[in-house]
Design a protein around this motif. Structure first.
Motif, mmCIF file in Angstrom:
data_model
loop_
_atom_site.group_PDB
_atom_site.id
_atom_site.type_symbol
_atom_site.label_atom_id
_atom_site.label_comp_id
_atom_site.label_asym_id
_atom_site.label_seq_id
_atom_site.Cartn_x
_atom_site.Cartn_y
_atom_site.Cartn_z
ATOM 1 N N GLN A 168 27.088 17.011 66.258
ATOM 2 C CA GLN A 168 26.831 16.082 67.351
ATOM 3 C C GLN A 168 25.462 16.330 67.978
ATOM 4 O O GLN A 168 24.739 15.384 68.306
ATOM 5 N N MET A 169 25.097 17.593 68.143
ATOM 6 C CA MET A 169 23.796 17.922 68.729
ATOM 7 C C MET A 169 22.655 17.479 67.820
ATOM 8 O O MET A 169 21.658 16.918 68.276
ATOM 9 N N VAL A 170 22.807 17.734 66.536
ATOM 10 C CA VAL A 170 21.776 17.340 65.581
ATOM 11 C C VAL A 170 21.639 15.820 65.541
ATOM 12 O O VAL A 170 20.528 15.274 65.542
ATOM 13 N N GLN A 171 22.761 15.129 65.548
ATOM 14 C CA GLN A 171 22.728 13.672 65.536
ATOM 15 C C GLN A 171 22.113 13.116 66.820
ATOM 16 O O GLN A 171 21.420 12.095 66.786
ATOM 17 N N SER A 172 22.364 13.770 67.943
ATOM 18 C CA SER A 172 21.760 13.336 69.198
ATOM 19 C C SER A 172 20.243 13.354 69.108
ATOM 20 O O SER A 172 19.561 12.428 69.564
ATOM 21 N N VAL A 173 19.707 14.407 68.500
ATOM 22 C CA VAL A 173 18.259 14.519 68.329
ATOM 23 C C VAL A 173 17.747 13.445 67.377
ATOM 24 O O VAL A 173 16.761 12.751 67.654
ATOM 25 N N GLN A 174 18.413 13.307 66.249
ATOM 26 C CA GLN A 174 17.955 12.360 65.233
ATOM 27 C C GLN A 174 18.003 10.910 65.714
ATOM 28 O O GLN A 174 17.154 10.099 65.358
ATOM 29 N N LYS A 175 18.993 10.595 66.541
ATOM 30 C CA LYS A 175 19.139 9.232 67.055
ATOM 31 C C LYS A 175 18.462 9.036 68.417
ATOM 32 O O LYS A 175 18.403 7.909 68.919
ATOM 33 N N ASN A 176 18.001 10.151 69.004
ATOM 34 C CA ASN A 176 17.418 10.114 70.346
ATOM 35 C C ASN A 176 18.401 9.519 71.356
ATOM 36 O O ASN A 176 18.035 8.747 72.241
ATOM 37 N N GLN A 177 19.640 9.918 71.213
ATOM 38 C CA GLN A 177 20.709 9.485 72.108
ATOM 39 C C GLN A 177 21.465 10.723 72.573
ATOM 40 O O GLN A 177 22.127 11.385 71.769
ATOM 41 N N PHE A 178 21.364 11.020 73.863
ATOM 42 C CA PHE A 178 21.903 12.266 74.386
ATOM 43 C C PHE A 178 23.046 11.982 75.359
ATOM 44 O O PHE A 178 22.895 11.189 76.297
ATOM 45 N N GLN A 179 24.173 12.657 75.145
ATOM 46 C CA GLN A 179 25.356 12.423 75.961
ATOM 47 C C GLN A 179 25.233 13.013 77.359
ATOM 48 O O GLN A 179 25.856 12.519 78.296
ATOM 49 N N ASN A 180 24.460 14.057 77.514
ATOM 50 C CA ASN A 180 24.343 14.722 78.813
ATOM 51 C C ASN A 180 22.875 14.941 79.160
ATOM 52 O O ASN A 180 22.362 16.048 79.054
ATOM 53 N N PRO A 181 22.183 13.891 79.610
ATOM 54 C CA PRO A 181 20.742 14.000 79.885
ATOM 55 C C PRO A 181 20.386 14.839 81.101
ATOM 56 O O PRO A 181 19.196 14.993 81.408
ATOM 57 N N SER A 182 21.383 15.370 81.798
ATOM 58 C CA SER A 182 21.092 16.270 82.913
ATOM 59 C C SER A 182 21.494 17.702 82.584
ATOM 60 O O SER A 182 21.379 18.591 83.424
ATOM 61 N N GLY A 183 21.956 17.928 81.355
ATOM 62 C CA GLY A 183 22.399 19.254 80.959
ATOM 63 C C GLY A 183 21.252 20.189 80.630
ATOM 64 O O GLY A 183 20.094 19.783 80.497
ATOM 65 N N HIS A 184 21.576 21.461 80.488
ATOM 66 C CA HIS A 184 20.558 22.487 80.261
ATOM 67 C C HIS A 184 19.735 22.221 79.010
ATOM 68 O O HIS A 184 18.494 22.271 79.051
ATOM 69 N N ALA A 185 20.397 21.942 77.889
ATOM 70 C CA ALA A 185 19.672 21.752 76.632
ATOM 71 C C ALA A 185 18.688 20.587 76.731
ATOM 72 O O ALA A 185 17.543 20.686 76.266
ATOM 73 N N TYR A 186 19.128 19.497 77.327
ATOM 74 C CA TYR A 186 18.255 18.328 77.444
ATOM 75 C C TYR A 186 17.083 18.608 78.373
ATOM 76 O O TYR A 186 15.943 18.209 78.093
ATOM 77 N N MET A 187 17.334 19.299 79.485
ATOM 78 C CA MET A 187 16.252 19.599 80.425
ATOM 79 C C MET A 187 15.219 20.540 79.813
ATOM 80 O O MET A 187 14.015 20.404 80.052
ATOM 81 N N VAL A 188 15.679 21.495 78.992
ATOM 82 C CA VAL A 188 14.734 22.371 78.286
ATOM 83 C C VAL A 188 13.912 21.549 77.307
ATOM 84 O O VAL A 188 12.700 21.755 77.173
ATOM 85 N N ARG A 189 14.537 20.614 76.632
ATOM 86 C CA ARG A 189 13.815 19.717 75.721
ATOM 87 C C ARG A 189 12.721 18.951 76.464
ATOM 88 O O ARG A 189 11.571 18.877 76.012
ATOM 89 N N GLU A 190 13.056 18.395 77.623
ATOM 90 C CA GLU A 190 12.093 17.592 78.369
ATOM 91 C C GLU A 190 10.958 18.432 78.939
ATOM 92 O O GLU A 190 9.788 18.026 78.888
#
Length: 204
Positions: free
Chosen positions: A10-32
């Protein structure tokens, strides 16, 4: 475990599709934050830190998987309100090696962001330039430049969010802890780039 495999997928697919289920979560914020720091360093043309837009995207996408190894860490450790025992700390620190292995054995490992960046970032995002990090005690130029940037983003985001054992720090407090070396030693050039990003409205 099938559950962990599914979560990694799911995490890999989120990156590949640029669709994130939790855009306020730790992983997404580190990405940004990683993406924005890379943007600043590209403008500054720092030595070994000039990335084109395509590479910067791959690196920031890989940053999203930096803590994937924590899927194998017991929740009793991740959610513990008090201090960790030495045995618990050792188990927590294994999330770097666990994350690298989850990425290495993933069917999409040979995609550019996984093979070139995600594996290295997952394994070494807790290394520090003075050699006092883990798991390999790398120091100085042994650390990949993109890994150092993700490390700094990871620490800043972690400090400014609530954790089971403490409340979030204000960004000024977080910055002071980083520059004083309370979270390990980082390169001064990365400090400068992160300061510009965090204190000019890019990160709350």
């Amino acid at each position: 475990q099938q559950r962990v495999k599914s979560q990694v997928d799911q995490m890999v697919q989120s990156v590949q599709k640029n669709q994130f289920q939790n855009p306020s979560g730790h992983a997404y914020m580190v990405r940004e934050l990683t993406r924005n720091i890379l943007r600043v360093t590209a403008k500054d043309h720092l030595a070994r830190f000039t990335f084109n837009a395509s590479e910067a995207r791959l690196i920031s996408d890989a940053a999203y998987l930096h803590d994937v190894g924590k899927l194998l860490t017991p929740l009793s450790i991740l959610n513990k309100r008090g201090g960790l025992t030495a045995q618990e700390r050792e188990k927590l620190n294994l999330h770097t090696v666990d994350g690298a292995m989850l990425i290495y054995f993933h069917p999409q490992f040979h995609s550019p962001f996984m093979q070139k960046y995600a594996y290295e970032i997952a394994l070494h995002h807790h290394e520090r330039i003075d050699g006092c990090g883990y798991p390999d005690g790398l120091q100085g130029s042994e650390l990949m430049p993109w890994t150092q940037i993700v490390s700094l983003a990871d620490v800043y985001v972690a400090l400014t969010e609530d954790r089971p054992y403490r409340s979030a720090y204000q960004k000024e407090q977080a910055w002071s802890l980083i520059t004083q070396g309370a979270c390990g030693v980082f390169d001064e050039k990365r400090h400068a780039a992160q300061h510009r990003v965090a204190f000019r409205g890019h990160v709350a």
